[in-house]
Write a protein that holds these residues in place. Structure first.
Motif, PDB file in Angstrom:
ATOM      1  N   TRP A  38      -8.810  -3.964  -4.509  1.00  0.00           N
ATOM      2  CA  TRP A  38      -9.836  -3.283  -3.727  1.00  0.00           C
ATOM      3  C   TRP A  38     -10.323  -4.242  -2.646  1.00  0.00           C
ATOM      4  O   TRP A  38     -10.534  -5.448  -2.917  1.00  0.00           O
ATOM      5  N   PRO A  39     -10.536  -3.771  -1.439  1.00  0.00           N
ATOM      6  CA  PRO A  39     -10.936  -4.667  -0.339  1.00  0.00           C
ATOM      7  C   PRO A  39     -12.229  -5.426  -0.599  1.00  0.00           C
ATOM      8  O   PRO A  39     -12.398  -6.540  -0.093  1.00  0.00           O
ATOM      9  N   ASP A  40     -13.141  -4.834  -1.386  1.00  0.00           N
ATOM     10  CA  ASP A  40     -14.418  -5.501  -1.626  1.00  0.00           C
ATOM     11  C   ASP A  40     -14.349  -6.499  -2.777  1.00  0.00           C
ATOM     12  O   ASP A  40     -15.356  -7.135  -3.104  1.00  0.00           O
ATOM     13  N   LEU A  41     -13.165  -6.655  -3.391  1.00  0.00           N
ATOM     14  CA  LEU A  41     -13.015  -7.580  -4.513  1.00  0.00           C
ATOM     15  C   LEU A  41     -11.837  -8.528  -4.284  1.00  0.00           C
ATOM     16  O   LEU A  41     -10.865  -8.544  -5.048  1.00  0.00           O
ATOM     17  N   ASP A  57     -11.926 -26.371  -2.425  1.00  0.00           N
ATOM     18  CA  ASP A  57     -13.085 -27.250  -2.292  1.00  0.00           C
ATOM     19  C   ASP A  57     -14.403 -26.495  -2.386  1.00  0.00           C
ATOM     20  O   ASP A  57     -15.473 -27.081  -2.252  1.00  0.00           O
ATOM     21  N   THR A  58     -14.325 -25.185  -2.586  1.00  0.00           N
ATOM     22  CA  THR A  58     -15.539 -24.370  -2.642  1.00  0.00           C
ATOM     23  C   THR A  58     -15.686 -23.758  -4.030  1.00  0.00           C
ATOM     24  O   THR A  58     -15.046 -22.758  -4.352  1.00  0.00           O
ATOM     25  N   ASP A  59     -16.513 -24.384  -4.858  1.00  0.00           N
ATOM     26  CA  ASP A  59     -16.681 -23.918  -6.227  1.00  0.00           C
ATOM     27  C   ASP A  59     -17.206 -22.491  -6.279  1.00  0.00           C
ATOM     28  O   ASP A  59     -16.756 -21.682  -7.087  1.00  0.00           O
ATOM     29  N   GLN A  60     -18.172 -22.185  -5.401  1.00  0.00           N
ATOM     30  CA  GLN A  60     -18.767 -20.867  -5.440  1.00  0.00           C
ATOM     31  C   GLN A  60     -17.748 -19.798  -5.110  1.00  0.00           C
ATOM     32  O   GLN A  60     -17.713 -18.732  -5.728  1.00  0.00           O
ATOM     33  N   GLU A  61     -16.870 -20.069  -4.136  1.00  0.00           N
ATOM     34  CA  GLU A  61     -15.849 -19.086  -3.794  1.00  0.00           C
ATOM     35  C   GLU A  61     -14.871 -18.901  -4.942  1.00  0.00           C
ATOM     36  O   GLU A  61     -14.439 -17.793  -5.249  1.00  0.00           O
ATOM     37  N   SER A  62     -14.523 -19.993  -5.631  1.00  0.00           N
ATOM     38  CA  SER A  62     -13.631 -19.885  -6.794  1.00  0.00           C
ATOM     39  C   SER A  62     -14.265 -19.045  -7.881  1.00  0.00           C
ATOM     40  O   SER A  62     -13.598 -18.209  -8.506  1.00  0.00           O
ATOM     41  N   PHE A  63     -15.567 -19.249  -8.117  1.00  0.00           N
ATOM     42  CA  PHE A  63     -16.270 -18.447  -9.116  1.00  0.00           C
ATOM     43  C   PHE A  63     -16.307 -16.986  -8.693  1.00  0.00           C
ATOM     44  O   PHE A  63     -16.079 -16.094  -9.505  1.00  0.00           O
ATOM     45  N   THR A  64     -16.578 -16.745  -7.423  1.00  0.00           N
ATOM     46  CA  THR A  64     -16.642 -15.369  -6.941  1.00  0.00           C
ATOM     47  C   THR A  64     -15.290 -14.693  -7.051  1.00  0.00           C
ATOM     48  O   THR A  64     -15.180 -13.552  -7.515  1.00  0.00           O
ATOM     49  N   PHE A  65     -14.232 -15.384  -6.632  1.00  0.00           N
ATOM     50  CA  PHE A  65     -12.903 -14.782  -6.662  1.00  0.00           C
ATOM     51  C   PHE A  65     -12.425 -14.526  -8.084  1.00  0.00           C
ATOM     52  O   PHE A  65     -11.807 -13.505  -8.365  1.00  0.00           O
ATOM     53  N   SER A  66     -12.714 -15.457  -8.998  1.00  0.00           N
ATOM     54  CA  SER A  66     -12.313 -15.204 -10.384  1.00  0.00           C
ATOM     55  C   SER A  66     -13.097 -14.027 -10.954  1.00  0.00           C
ATOM     56  O   SER A  66     -12.558 -13.212 -11.706  1.00  0.00           O
ATOM     57  N   GLY A  67     -14.376 -13.931 -10.590  1.00  0.00           N
ATOM     58  CA  GLY A  67     -15.174 -12.787 -11.011  1.00  0.00           C
ATOM     59  C   GLY A  67     -14.652 -11.483 -10.443  1.00  0.00           C
ATOM     60  O   GLY A  67     -14.631 -10.451 -11.128  1.00  0.00           O
ATOM     61  N   ASN A  68     -14.192 -11.508  -9.186  1.00  0.00           N
ATOM     62  CA  ASN A  68     -13.625 -10.304  -8.574  1.00  0.00           C
ATOM     63  C   ASN A  68     -12.337  -9.877  -9.279  1.00  0.00           C
ATOM     64  O   ASN A  68     -12.054  -8.684  -9.429  1.00  0.00           O
ATOM     65  N   MET A  69     -11.538 -10.856  -9.695  1.00  0.00           N
ATOM     66  CA  MET A  69     -10.326 -10.550 -10.452  1.00  0.00           C
ATOM     67  C   MET A  69     -10.683  -9.831 -11.745  1.00  0.00           C
ATOM     68  O   MET A  69     -10.075  -8.810 -12.113  1.00  0.00           O
ATOM     69  N   TYR A 108     -13.473   5.020  -6.596  1.00  0.00           N
ATOM     70  CA  TYR A 108     -12.604   3.854  -6.789  1.00  0.00           C
ATOM     71  C   TYR A 108     -11.175   4.161  -6.349  1.00  0.00           C
ATOM     72  O   TYR A 108     -10.511   3.326  -5.724  1.00  0.00           O
ATOM     73  N   LEU A 109     -10.686   5.357  -6.687  1.00  0.00           N
ATOM     74  CA  LEU A 109      -9.331   5.731  -6.294  1.00  0.00           C
ATOM     75  C   LEU A 109      -9.188   5.770  -4.777  1.00  0.00           C
ATOM     76  O   LEU A 109      -8.197   5.289  -4.216  1.00  0.00           O
ATOM     77  N   ALA A 110     -10.173   6.352  -4.127  1.00  0.00           N
ATOM     78  CA  ALA A 110     -10.102   6.466  -2.670  1.00  0.00           C
ATOM     79  C   ALA A 110     -10.128   5.102  -1.991  1.00  0.00           C
ATOM     80  O   ALA A 110      -9.534   4.924  -0.920  1.00  0.00           O
ATOM     81  N   ALA A 111     -10.810   4.141  -2.615  1.00  0.00           N
ATOM     82  CA  ALA A 111     -10.943   2.820  -1.998  1.00  0.00           C
ATOM     83  C   ALA A 111      -9.821   1.868  -2.396  1.00  0.00           C
ATOM     84  O   ALA A 111      -9.676   0.801  -1.790  1.00  0.00           O
ATOM     85  N   MET A 112      -9.031   2.224  -3.394  1.00  0.00           N
ATOM     86  CA  MET A 112      -7.982   1.321  -3.871  1.00  0.00           C
ATOM     87  C   MET A 112      -6.944   1.091  -2.774  1.00  0.00           C
ATOM     88  O   MET A 112      -6.401   2.026  -2.213  1.00  0.00           O
ATOM     89  N   ALA A 113      -6.693  -0.182  -2.471  1.00  0.00           N
ATOM     90  CA  ALA A 113      -5.765  -0.534  -1.395  1.00  0.00           C
ATOM     91  C   ALA A 113      -5.063  -1.837  -1.749  1.00  0.00           C
ATOM     92  O   ALA A 113      -5.469  -2.912  -1.303  1.00  0.00           O
ATOM     93  N   PRO A 114      -4.034  -1.788  -2.558  1.00  0.00           N
ATOM     94  CA  PRO A 114      -3.396  -3.014  -3.048  1.00  0.00           C
ATOM     95  C   PRO A 114      -2.678  -3.793  -1.958  1.00  0.00           C
ATOM     96  O   PRO A 114      -1.785  -3.267  -1.288  1.00  0.00           O
ATOM     97  N   VAL A 115      -3.077  -5.014  -1.784  1.00  0.00           N
ATOM     98  CA  VAL A 115      -2.406  -5.965  -0.898  1.00  0.00           C
ATOM     99  C   VAL A 115      -2.441  -7.313  -1.609  1.00  0.00           C
ATOM    100  O   VAL A 115      -3.138  -7.488  -2.612  1.00  0.00           O
ATOM    101  N   ARG A 147       0.844  -1.205   0.000  1.00  0.00           N
ATOM    102  CA  ARG A 147       0.000   0.000   0.000  1.00  0.00           C
ATOM    103  C   ARG A 147       0.876   1.250   0.000  1.00  0.00           C
ATOM    104  O   ARG A 147       0.658   2.179  -0.771  1.00  0.00           O
ATOM    105  N   ARG A 148       1.922   1.262   0.844  1.00  0.00           N
ATOM    106  CA  ARG A 148       2.778   2.451   0.956  1.00  0.00           C
ATOM    107  C   ARG A 148       3.530   2.705  -0.351  1.00  0.00           C
ATOM    108  O   ARG A 148       3.585   3.822  -0.858  1.00  0.00           O
ATOM    109  N   ALA A 149       4.105   1.631  -0.921  1.00  0.00           N
ATOM    110  CA  ALA A 149       4.871   1.792  -2.151  1.00  0.00           C
ATOM    111  C   ALA A 149       3.971   2.245  -3.296  1.00  0.00           C
ATOM    112  O   ALA A 149       4.352   3.050  -4.145  1.00  0.00           O
ATOM    113  N   PHE A 150       2.745   1.696  -3.295  1.00  0.00           N
ATOM    114  CA  PHE A 150       1.785   2.049  -4.353  1.00  0.00           C
ATOM    115  C   PHE A 150       1.462   3.535  -4.307  1.00  0.00           C
ATOM    116  O   PHE A 150       1.510   4.235  -5.313  1.00  0.00           O
ATOM    117  N   LEU A 151       1.153   4.043  -3.095  1.00  0.00           N
ATOM    118  CA  LEU A 151       0.793   5.449  -2.971  1.00  0.00           C
ATOM    119  C   LEU A 151       1.991   6.346  -3.242  1.00  0.00           C
ATOM    120  O   LEU A 151       1.865   7.418  -3.838  1.00  0.00           O
TER     121      LEU A 151
END
Length: 807
Positions: A85-88, A96-108, A73-80, A7-11
């Motif tokens: 973004w924390p909400d994605l 073992d969780t297909d739904q989580e894999s689908f959600t995470f790939s969608g967030n990407m 979006y800029l204010a919420a951007m927090a790369p880790v 986060r620090r290096a990004f900013l």
């Protein structure tokens, strides 16, 4: 390998400008040829739009909104590690969780889309952030973070394939084009290498699986832009050549069919969703490559141009695209992830199709382009429910195209066409008359009951059980737009016959897996009127029925017979289920007697002859019928029909009429007339015209009607036999239209796609056969007409038409 940004290096990088990010530090391996630079400039225009005044409405407000969204979006951007973004979050889903894999790939994928939004705010005028260096640096750094953390050539994809091969790379490459001058050669090479990893050339090597129809067009867009960004001629050529399989008509499965059907996922009618992507994607690629060394010159692309009026126009009405060809997209309303999001509906799905038609027209003939511009202007001008130029989610390029045609005085607003269109390949029909339009959704061996998938459209079970949609020309356009799908009773969709057996969410399986084992689905039409039928088998039910619709000038005659079920539950045919909105004040009368408006009620209408719903239309029950009717407020949420939907509870008032066939009926039947837009006086008058309609048959073997004043006869032969003046040797659908000039048109079809021969006799004096298709191998005239057909399987359910001179 570059380590992920903290986060620090990004900013710090963002505040330090381009030098801190290394932008421009690495020299390019070679100068981009002029042609690639020209293609990047052209794509930039396609992404940003052109020819609009950023200081004028509706553009000024949209650009200001883009700026506000970007700042959020800029204010919420927090790369880790694991998110930008924390909400994605996208990192390390539970395997073992297909739904989580689908959600995470969608967030990407969504993370890349947000960066594309930021890039547009940087490149567009009037956003308040145009050319802002800090924004530029943030976008470049964000791309670097996503590359190093997740979307790179070392990563193994997880979850939804679409996110890795289409969603993320399309947004990534758009951003690369918009920020091209801010990215070093090394950075561009990293991003293109990631695209090569997830979308290799082999993705389009075979036309099958996930590389067909709209998906193939999307993949070609990725490959073309990969070539444009990376100065790779071979990639652009591959993209162009890989488009060729989407042009020819197909005879089964995904793509365009000769009858105008568009299918995706093998079994699902998708003109209004995947078809929109297909049309828009081709328009973008044709425009990108026009005049270049990679111009799309395949002669079969004319099929796409022909399909604008054959495949898309029939399902567009007053700016909306009909839900019966939108698949699981009908369940995408309000989003749980974004409570400020706009509710999606048939109008908001229709507007991009209108704009895509305009873009595609730039590559069509001058005559086609002029005609389409008039059609689009007419659809726009009549969309008073959701005016396209006020569409809050329509992209600026689309908005600019629509605005330009709306303001062009040389373009006339073309009225809605009239006529009937059958789409046997996808078990759909549309009917248009002055003042109203209707659409019918059915299912059979070749077309699914409905589609669910990715947790969407969980209760669309009965949308293929004969759902009859209808719209007025200047009224009731919000019928299916105003929170219809989350609040309607899914067992009482208008036109359907269903068992009340309780079904689980997603019953039957995902991606159109559930299909009834029936062949007789289709009908016959002369292009103005039609006889249409469906051999119905219930989803996960013992229910069977024969259903017929006869589409006429101001009426749809609806018949049902052979309704039999042993589920131990009630069976109902829903005559109507009108969404009256939150207020629900439309007056309702039965045989001239007004029912309460201000309070909910439910009653049995015994011996009802006709009914009328103010502001909507009329209903006639030949010979009288016992009908259940109710006015009630129904509640529901988008999350109840889609896992990604908003949990907010909505309420809408409905006026419902249905025939209760009782528990476990045997050979039950029904008959009613739907009169869209009719006044109460017109409905009463039709009910009093006892000889207007003759029901020739309504049995498990045949269903048919005759309307002497129209010269119309229509019969669905579920099995061979005699109905009125018609005798058929085998199952078929027949409609006859006798004209005032002493001729008649006879339309005959084989909905089962199984007839190797058929003999049809019409006991009516016929002097001569004026014209007949090659499928008619002999014709006898005189006191009777006898038509002998050869093999009809090759007609694909389309109606051969015979014109005769009457004796």
């Amino acid at each position: 390998m570059t380590t992920p940004w903290s986060r620090r290096a990004f900013l710090a990088a963002c505040s330090g400008g381009a030098a801190a990010l290394g932008v421009g530090a690495a020299p390019r391996a070679f100068a981009a040829p002029d042609e690639f630079a020209a293609l990047r400039a052209r794509w930039r225009t396609l992404v940003l739009g052109e020819g609009f005044d950023p200081g004028a409405e509706p553009f000024a407000s949209r650009l200001a909104d883009l700026g506000r969204t970007t700042r959020q979006y800029l204010a919420a951007m927090a790369p880790v590690a694991g998110s930008l973004w924390p909400d994605l979050p996208y990192g390390d889903p539970d395997p073992d969780t297909d739904q989580e894999s689908f959600t995470f790939s969608g967030n990407m994928s969504t993370s890349h889309t947000r960066l594309s939004t930021l890039a547009q705010a940087y490149a567009q005028p009037g956003t308040g952030l145009t050319g802002d260096t800090a924004l530029r640096d943030a976008v470049v750094a964000g791309l670097g973070h996503l590359h190093d953390d997740v979307y790179n050539a070392r990563r193994t994809p997880f979850g939804n394939w679409w996110s890795w091969q289409i969603g993320a790379p399309q947004a990534l490459l758009d951003t690369c084009v918009l920020m091209y001058d801010a990215l070093s050669a090394e950075q561009l090479a990293d991003h293109t290498a990631a695209v090569d990893h997830f979308v290799p050339d082999s993705a389009v090597a075979v036309y099958s699986g996930t590389s067909t129809g709209a998906n193939r067009v999307d993949l070609c867009r990725v490959l073309a832009l990969r070539g444009v960004v990376g100065d790779d001629a071979a990639k652009v050529a591959l993209a162009r050549d890989a488009l060729s399989p989407v042009f020819p008509y197909v005879t089964s499965g995904d793509g365009l069919h000769a009858d105008g059907s568009f299918i995706q996922h093998t079994w699902v009618p998708y003109t209004g969703s995947y078809g929109s992507v297909f049309l828009g994607g081709l328009g973008m690629l044709f425009a990108l490559l026009a005049g270049s060394g990679w111009e799309v010159t395949d002669g079969n692309r004319q099929i796409v141009f022909d399909s604008v009026e054959r495949a898309w126009a029939p399902f567009l009405h007053n700016g909306l695209v009909m839900d019966g060809v939108a698949g699981r997209a009908i369940s995408r309303g309000l989003s749980a992830a974004d409570p400020k999001a706009i509710q999606q509906d048939d109008h908001l799905r229709g507007h991009p199709v209108l704009a895509s038609v305009l873009l595609l027209g730039q590559g069509a003939s001058a005559a086609e382009n002029a005609r389409w511009r008039g059609l689009v202007k007419g659809w726009m001008r009549r969309d008073t429910y959701s005016p396209p130029l006020a569409d809050p989610v329509l992209g600026l390029p689309h908005l600019a195209r629509l605005d330009a045609v709306d303001k062009d005085p040389a373009v006339p607003a073309v009225p809605e066409p009239t006529g009937h269109r059958l789409f046997p390949a996808m078990a759909r029909a549309t009917h248009r008359r002055p003042g109203w339009a209707a659409s019918l959704s059915m299912a059979g061996k070749r077309i699914a009951y409905y589609e669910c998938g990715n947790g969407e459209n969980l209760r669309g079970w009965h949308t293929g059980a004969g759902m009859l949609y209808w719209w007025g020309d200047t009224f009731t356009d919000g019928q299916y737009s105003d929170a219809f799908w989350p609040t309607v009773d899914p067992y009482r969709l208008p036109g359907t016959t269903v068992s009340r057996r309780v079904l689980a969410d997603g019953a039957g399986g995902d991606w159109g897996a559930a299909r009834p084992d029936v062949n007789w689905v289709g009908g016959a039409t002369d292009g103005e009127r039609a006889a249409v039928g469906q051999h119905l088998r219930g989803l996960r039910s013992t229910l069977v029925a024969k259903k017929s619709w006869f589409f006429l000038d101001d009426t749809v005659v609806c018949l049902g017979a052979g309704i039999t079920c042993a589920d131990g539950t009630a069976v109902e045919t829903t005559v109507e289920n009108r969404n009256l909105g939150a207020a629900g004040g439309a007056p309702f009368t039965v045989d001239g007697r007004a029912e309460p408006v201000a309070r909910p009620w439910s009653k049995t209408l015994t011996g009802a002859g006709w009914a009328h719903l103010g502001g909507h239309g009329g209903y006639v029950f030949p010979g009288g019928a016992t009908v259940r009717a109710l006015r009630d407020a129904r509640e529901g949420s988008w999350s109840s029909i889609s896992t990604g939907g908003s949990p907010t509870v909505l309420s809408r008032t409905y006026l419902t009429m249905y025939v209760d066939h009782g528990t476990d009926p045997v050979n039950a039947s029904y008959a009613y007339l739907l009169m869209p837009g009719a006044s109460a006086a017109r409905t009463r008058a039709r009910a009093a015209e006892r000889d207007w309609l003759t029901v020739l048959a309504n049995t498990d073997d045949q269903q048919g009607v005759a309307v002497r004043s129209l010269g119309f006869t229509g019969v669905n032969f579920w099995s061979g036999g005699t109905v009125g003046t018609l005798t058929a040797s085998d199952p078929c659908s027949v409609m006859i239209s006798e004209k005032d000039d002493g001729t008649a048109v006879i339309a005959v079809s084989d909905p089962m796609l199984m007839r190797t021969g058929l003999t049809l006799t019409w006991r009516r004096p016929v002097a001569a056969v004026a014209s007949a298709p090659a499928t008619v191998v002999s014709a006898g005239t005189g006191r009777w007409l006898t038509l002998v057909f050869g093999d009809l399987r090759g007609t694909a359910g389309v109606s051969p038409r015979i014109t005769v001179r009457l004796g």
